[in-house]
Motif scaffolding. Structure first.
Motif, PDB file in Angstrom:
ATOM      1  N   GLY A   1      29.269  34.934  37.406  1.00 34.51           N
ATOM      2  CA  GLY A   1      29.871  34.843  38.730  1.00 34.51           C
ATOM      3  C   GLY A   1      31.386  34.782  38.736  1.00 34.51           C
ATOM      4  O   GLY A   1      31.992  34.601  39.790  1.00 34.51           O
ATOM      5  N   ALA A   2      32.013  34.922  37.569  1.00 36.73           N
ATOM      6  CA  ALA A   2      33.480  34.902  37.529  1.00 36.73           C
ATOM      7  C   ALA A   2      34.032  36.033  38.373  1.00 36.73           C
ATOM      8  O   ALA A   2      33.459  37.119  38.447  1.00 36.73           O
ATOM      9  CB  ALA A   2      33.974  35.032  36.094  1.00 36.73           C
ATOM     10  N   TRP A   3      35.147  35.779  38.995  1.00 32.50           N
ATOM     11  CA  TRP A   3      35.768  36.722  39.905  1.00 32.50           C
ATOM     12  C   TRP A   3      36.712  37.676  39.176  1.00 32.50           C
ATOM     13  O   TRP A   3      37.016  38.757  39.656  1.00 32.50           O
ATOM     14  CB  TRP A   3      36.516  35.946  40.977  1.00 32.50           C
ATOM     15  N   GLY A   4      37.214  37.263  38.008  1.00 31.76           N
ATOM     16  CA  GLY A   4      38.123  38.097  37.243  1.00 31.76           C
ATOM     17  C   GLY A   4      38.242  37.587  35.823  1.00 31.76           C
ATOM     18  O   GLY A   4      37.645  36.563  35.469  1.00 31.76           O
ATOM     19  N   TYR A   5      39.025  38.314  35.014  1.00 27.69           N
ATOM     20  CA  TYR A   5      39.128  37.998  33.592  1.00 27.69           C
ATOM     21  C   TYR A   5      40.539  38.350  33.127  1.00 27.69           C
ATOM     22  O   TYR A   5      40.920  39.522  33.107  1.00 27.69           O
ATOM     23  CB  TYR A   5      38.098  38.834  32.827  1.00 27.69           C
ATOM     24  N   LEU A   6      41.321  37.333  32.809  1.00 27.88           N
ATOM     25  CA  LEU A   6      42.692  37.511  32.334  1.00 27.88           C
ATOM     26  C   LEU A   6      42.788  37.085  30.874  1.00 27.88           C
ATOM     27  O   LEU A   6      41.990  36.276  30.407  1.00 27.88           O
ATOM     28  CB  LEU A   6      43.658  36.687  33.187  1.00 27.88           C
ATOM     29  N   LEU A   7      43.776  37.620  30.200  1.00 28.33           N
ATOM     30  CA  LEU A   7      43.954  37.305  28.783  1.00 28.33           C
ATOM     31  C   LEU A   7      45.171  36.416  28.558  1.00 28.33           C
ATOM     32  O   LEU A   7      46.208  36.600  29.196  1.00 28.33           O
ATOM     33  CB  LEU A   7      44.106  38.598  27.978  1.00 28.33           C
ATOM     34  N   LYS A   8      45.025  35.494  27.626  1.00 28.67           N
ATOM     35  CA  LYS A   8      46.134  34.602  27.287  1.00 28.67           C
ATOM     36  C   LYS A   8      47.303  35.371  26.686  1.00 28.67           C
ATOM     37  O   LYS A   8      48.424  34.895  26.719  1.00 28.67           O
ATOM     38  CB  LYS A   8      45.655  33.499  26.335  1.00 28.67           C
ATOM     39  N   GLY A   9      47.069  36.556  26.177  1.00 31.03           N
ATOM     40  CA  GLY A   9      48.125  37.376  25.593  1.00 31.03           C
ATOM     41  C   GLY A   9      48.838  38.266  26.590  1.00 31.03           C
ATOM     42  O   GLY A   9      49.788  38.965  26.229  1.00 31.03           O
ATOM     43  N   ASP A  10      48.413  38.257  27.856  1.00 31.61           N
ATOM     44  CA  ASP A  10      49.071  39.066  28.880  1.00 31.61           C
ATOM     45  C   ASP A  10      50.400  38.427  29.294  1.00 31.61           C
ATOM     46  O   ASP A  10      50.625  37.233  29.052  1.00 31.61           O
ATOM     47  CB  ASP A  10      48.171  39.192  30.112  1.00 31.61           C
ATOM     48  N   PRO A  11      51.281  39.181  29.941  1.00 25.69           N
ATOM     49  CA  PRO A  11      52.532  38.604  30.434  1.00 25.69           C
ATOM     50  C   PRO A  11      52.259  37.421  31.361  1.00 25.69           C
ATOM     51  O   PRO A  11      51.291  37.437  32.136  1.00 25.69           O
ATOM     52  CB  PRO A  11      53.180  39.763  31.206  1.00 25.69           C
ATOM     53  N   ALA A  12      53.109  36.400  31.271  1.00 23.75           N
ATOM     54  CA  ALA A  12      52.887  35.153  32.022  1.00 23.75           C
ATOM     55  C   ALA A  12      52.785  35.367  33.524  1.00 23.75           C
ATOM     56  O   ALA A  12      52.036  34.655  34.196  1.00 23.75           O
ATOM     57  CB  ALA A  12      54.007  34.157  31.709  1.00 23.75           C
TER      58      ALA A  12
END
Length: 170
Positions: A101-112
């Motif tokens: 059910g997560a709405w999205g998925y971001l990475l810790k390595g992406d720009p802040a």
């Protein structure tokens, strides 16, 4: 916008809280590293968006990962938008997150700056994805699938074929 942070590393929680504190429209109302506490806190604090660590297991030592915590949190608080945050761009983790059910998925390595932008996107009803996640979904789509549902997500309507969160750097 009310934000709650769930990550088992205190340094990450504090860094995210500081990053978000400079955003006028985002208010971090709570943070925890424990899955059960996250469910309880969501009931008390009523966040609009929860940023959930995928690899959540170090704090409660009960084997509850971020995907299971998301499932439990949304079972009790279905209106909350959960945005997963991970160091991993694993297709199985992305698929499992969407199925939970997560709405999205971001990475810790992406720009802040993608963290606050991703939170805003989720609150608007969009499905934020990190740079590599979107690239993976595009690549899999080109290989015969069509975006996130090519990862095997059973409910392809959860994450639309065209990713609305596309602030990407190549």
């Amino acid at each position: 916008m009310r934000i709650m942070l769930v990550d088992d590393h205190p340094l990450i929680r504090e860094a995210l809280a500081r990053l978000l504190s400079i955003e006028r429209d985002l208010d971090v109302v709570g943070a925890t590293g424990d899955a059960e506490e996250a469910v309880r806190m969501a009931g008390e604090l009523r966040p609009d968006v929860v940023v959930m660590d995928v690899d959540l297991h170090g704090a409660d030592l009960k084997g509850v990962d971020g995907i299971s915590a998301t499932r439990a949190l949304l079972a009790e608080h279905p209106a909350v938008k959960v945005v997963m945050l991970s160091a991993s761009c694993s297709p199985s983790l992305i698929r499992d997150s969407a199925e939970a059910g997560a709405w999205g998925y971001l990475l810790k390595g992406d720009p802040a700056d993608q963290i606050p932008e991703g939170i805003r996107a989720a609150a608007r009803g969009e499905h934020p994805m990190g740079v590599e996640v979107a690239r993976l979904c595009r690549t899999m789509g080109e290989a015969g699938g069509t975006g996130p549902d090519a990862l095997g997500v059973e409910a392809p309507s959860l994450w639309p074929r065209a990713t609305p969160f596309q602030r990407q750097t190549s």
